[in-house]
Design an enzyme around this catalytic site. Structure first.
Site, PDB file in Angstrom:
ATOM      1  N   CYS A  94       0.819  -1.217   0.000  1.00 54.65           N
ATOM      2  CA  CYS A  94       0.000   0.000   0.000  1.00 54.65           C
ATOM      3  C   CYS A  94       0.849   1.262   0.000  1.00 54.65           C
ATOM      4  O   CYS A  94       0.375   2.337  -0.365  1.00 54.65           O
ATOM      5  CB  CYS A  94      -0.942   0.000   1.196  1.00 54.65           C
ATOM      6  SG  CYS A  94      -0.096  -0.121   2.788  1.00 54.65           S
ATOM      7  N   HIS A 132      19.123   0.717  -0.311  1.00 57.76           N
ATOM      8  CA  HIS A 132      17.673   0.920  -0.275  1.00 57.76           C
ATOM      9  C   HIS A 132      16.959  -0.391   0.039  1.00 57.76           C
ATOM     10  O   HIS A 132      16.054  -0.434   0.885  1.00 57.76           O
ATOM     11  CB  HIS A 132      17.188   1.473  -1.617  1.00 57.76           C
ATOM     12  CG  HIS A 132      15.710   1.678  -1.684  1.00 57.76           C
ATOM     13  ND1 HIS A 132      15.077   2.778  -1.148  1.00 57.76           N
ATOM     14  CD2 HIS A 132      14.727   0.897  -2.211  1.00 57.76           C
ATOM     15  CE1 HIS A 132      13.775   2.680  -1.348  1.00 57.76           C
ATOM     16  NE2 HIS A 132      13.530   1.546  -1.985  1.00 57.76           N
ATOM     17  N   GLU A 190       7.701  -0.614  11.599  1.00 55.62           N
ATOM     18  CA  GLU A 190       6.483  -1.434  11.475  1.00 55.62           C
ATOM     19  C   GLU A 190       6.859  -2.851  11.012  1.00 55.62           C
ATOM     20  O   GLU A 190       7.775  -3.035  10.215  1.00 55.62           O
ATOM     21  CB  GLU A 190       5.497  -0.772  10.507  1.00 55.62           C
ATOM     22  CG  GLU A 190       6.042  -0.460   9.117  1.00 55.62           C
ATOM     23  CD  GLU A 190       5.739  -1.551   8.127  1.00 55.62           C
ATOM     24  OE1 GLU A 190       5.097  -2.544   8.502  1.00 55.62           O
ATOM     25  OE2 GLU A 190       6.167  -1.423   6.972  1.00 55.62           O
ATOM     26  N   PRO A 191       6.152  -3.860  11.526  1.00 62.20           N
ATOM     27  CA  PRO A 191       6.571  -5.244  11.295  1.00 62.20           C
ATOM     28  C   PRO A 191       6.106  -5.851   9.975  1.00 62.20           C
ATOM     29  O   PRO A 191       6.672  -6.842   9.521  1.00 62.20           O
ATOM     30  CB  PRO A 191       5.933  -5.990  12.475  1.00 62.20           C
ATOM     31  CG  PRO A 191       4.697  -5.203  12.784  1.00 62.20           C
ATOM     32  CD  PRO A 191       5.047  -3.767  12.503  1.00 62.20           C
TER      33      PRO A 191
END
Length: 415
Positions: free
Chosen positions: A49, A96, A111-112
């Site tokens: 997303c 990156h 965040e996992p």
């Protein structure tokens, strides 16, 4: 050369990210097309997303070709996408990839979910036959770096999403949530997310519904719980340990007297009220009832902000771990370029040695087995001694990142 072409939450708005997303069932076609259209030896596509990225291995410049593929795949023009895309190659692209896997490039630091999404993307590429030795090596090292960062730092600790904050606070109040009762008043998305996390930890769920009781029944069923009409609110409050309210009503739907009645029936056991509605669902003075803990959206956001600051403190340590693993990958990658060069150099030298021995045989005539063995040993020793120093130096140079000489060596020896 490893490359990355893509867009994320920092370079493009949500509408663009949605339009450029590549669904799971589209990945085989997309991978085949990008390899063909951009002449990539290997390819992987990460689509979430918050980002859409193409990772590739190319023998010649391919950044524009990959950008062109992304535009054509979504029936856009390259000009439409140009301002949203980043194009990275070599060490920048590798760095990156490592930072993405370690959630250092995420919208929510630490965040996992991203690590699982990265692993799934590589697995999809592997099933499609577009993953080779280099990108597979990138997968192995970047995933290992991400796991180290989460294990050795606190970058993934301290909840920063409001639903996770709610669960974290409930755990601090009750310890283990197993066996505790969670009551949802209303059926909002954030309430559902928090409740689902609590249910996964063993809590029991109930849903109080009003005008949309059918929706409450559906949500309760999906949580493995039960639904109750709004008229039974006080009875449900008395049964609950955690109450999450988000009805969207124009004013308070849970008053102080409702909470006092519940606490009397509960004999003072702790009651955790989470008000995620704007305007608020729970009367402010309900939080002054003994044994009651009341948090509204502002409270949750303050906790989330404090937790995010803690994560940011850990980011430097996580970056150091990622950089260490990155350097090891780059060293492996450079050695990978040298190995075939050394093998080809030795093969070419041995071809010349054998050809010269054949010429010598015509001049020398028949040789005894002992003479043949001596000739082979002597010429092999010459080749080995001549190539020993260049081989050692090539490996040393590769270890220090100096791989520009590879092309020069190939030209010098006509390889």
């Amino acid at each position: 050369m490893i490359l990355v072409v893509g867009l994320n939450h920092e370079t493009s708005p949500l509408a663009v990210r949605e339009a450029m997303a590549i669904a799971k069932d589209q990945l085989p076609e997309a991978l085949a097309r990008v390899r063909q259209e951009a002449s990539l030896a290997e390819a992987m596509i990460l689509s979430t997303c918050n980002r859409v990225e193409v990772y590739g291995l190319a023998e010649k410049p391919a950044l524009d070709a990959v950008a062109g593929f992304l535009a054509r795949f979504h029936s856009r023009t390259p000009e439409e996408l140009a301002k949203h895309l980043y194009r990275l190659e070599g060490e920048e692209a590798v760095r990156h990839a490592f930072r993405v896997a370690a959630s250092l490039d995420s919208m929510v630091l630490g965040e996992p979910q991203i690590l699982g999404q990265v692993k799934e993307a590589y697995e999809a590429a592997e099933r499609a036959g577009s993953l080779g030795a280099v990108l597979n090596g990138l997968r192995t090292r970047s995933v290992a770096a991400a796991r180290r960062a989460r294990r050795e730092t606190a970058i993934g600790r301290n909840a920063v999403s409001l639903s996770h904050v709610a669960v974290e606070l409930a755990t601090k109040i009750f310890g283990e949530l197993h066996g505790h009762a969670v009551l949802l008043v209303g059926a909002g998305k954030m309430s559902e997310l928090a409740a689902r996390q609590m249910v996964r930890r063993g809590a029991r769920a109930s849903v109080v519904g009003g005008r949309t009781f059918e929706k409450a029944e559906q949500l309760a069923a999906s949580l493995g719980g039960r639904a109750a009409p709004f008229e039974s609110l006080r009875a449900e409050l008395a049964r609950a340990d955690v109450v999450i309210s988000g009805t969207g009503a124009p004013g308070a739907v849970i008053q102080r007297e409702d909470v006092e009645a519940a606490q009397e029936a509960r004999h003072g056991r702790p009651l955790f009220l989470i008000d995620i509605a704007v305007p608020r669902d729970i009367a402010e003075d309900a939080g002054r009832v003994p044994g009651v803990f009341l948090y509204d959206m502002d409270d949750l956001q303050k906790v989330a902000a404090a937790n995010l600051r803690e994560r940011k403190k850990e980011a430097a340590a996580a970056e150091a771990i990622v950089e260490h693993e990155l350097l090891e990958f780059l060293e492996w990658r450079r050695a990978l370029e040298i190995v075939p060069l050394v093998a080809e150099l030795r093969r070419r030298a041995d071809e010349i040695r054998r050809a010269e021995i054949e010429k010598a045989r015509h001049r020398l005539g028949p040789l005894t087995p002992e003479q043949e063995s001596a000739l082979q040993a002597a010429t092999s020793a010459i080749v080995n001694k001549l190539l020993h120093a260049p081989t050692v130096r090539l490996k040393e140079l590769a270890g220090h990142g100096q791989v520009d000489h590879v092309g020069l060596v190939r030209r010098l020896f006509d390889l």
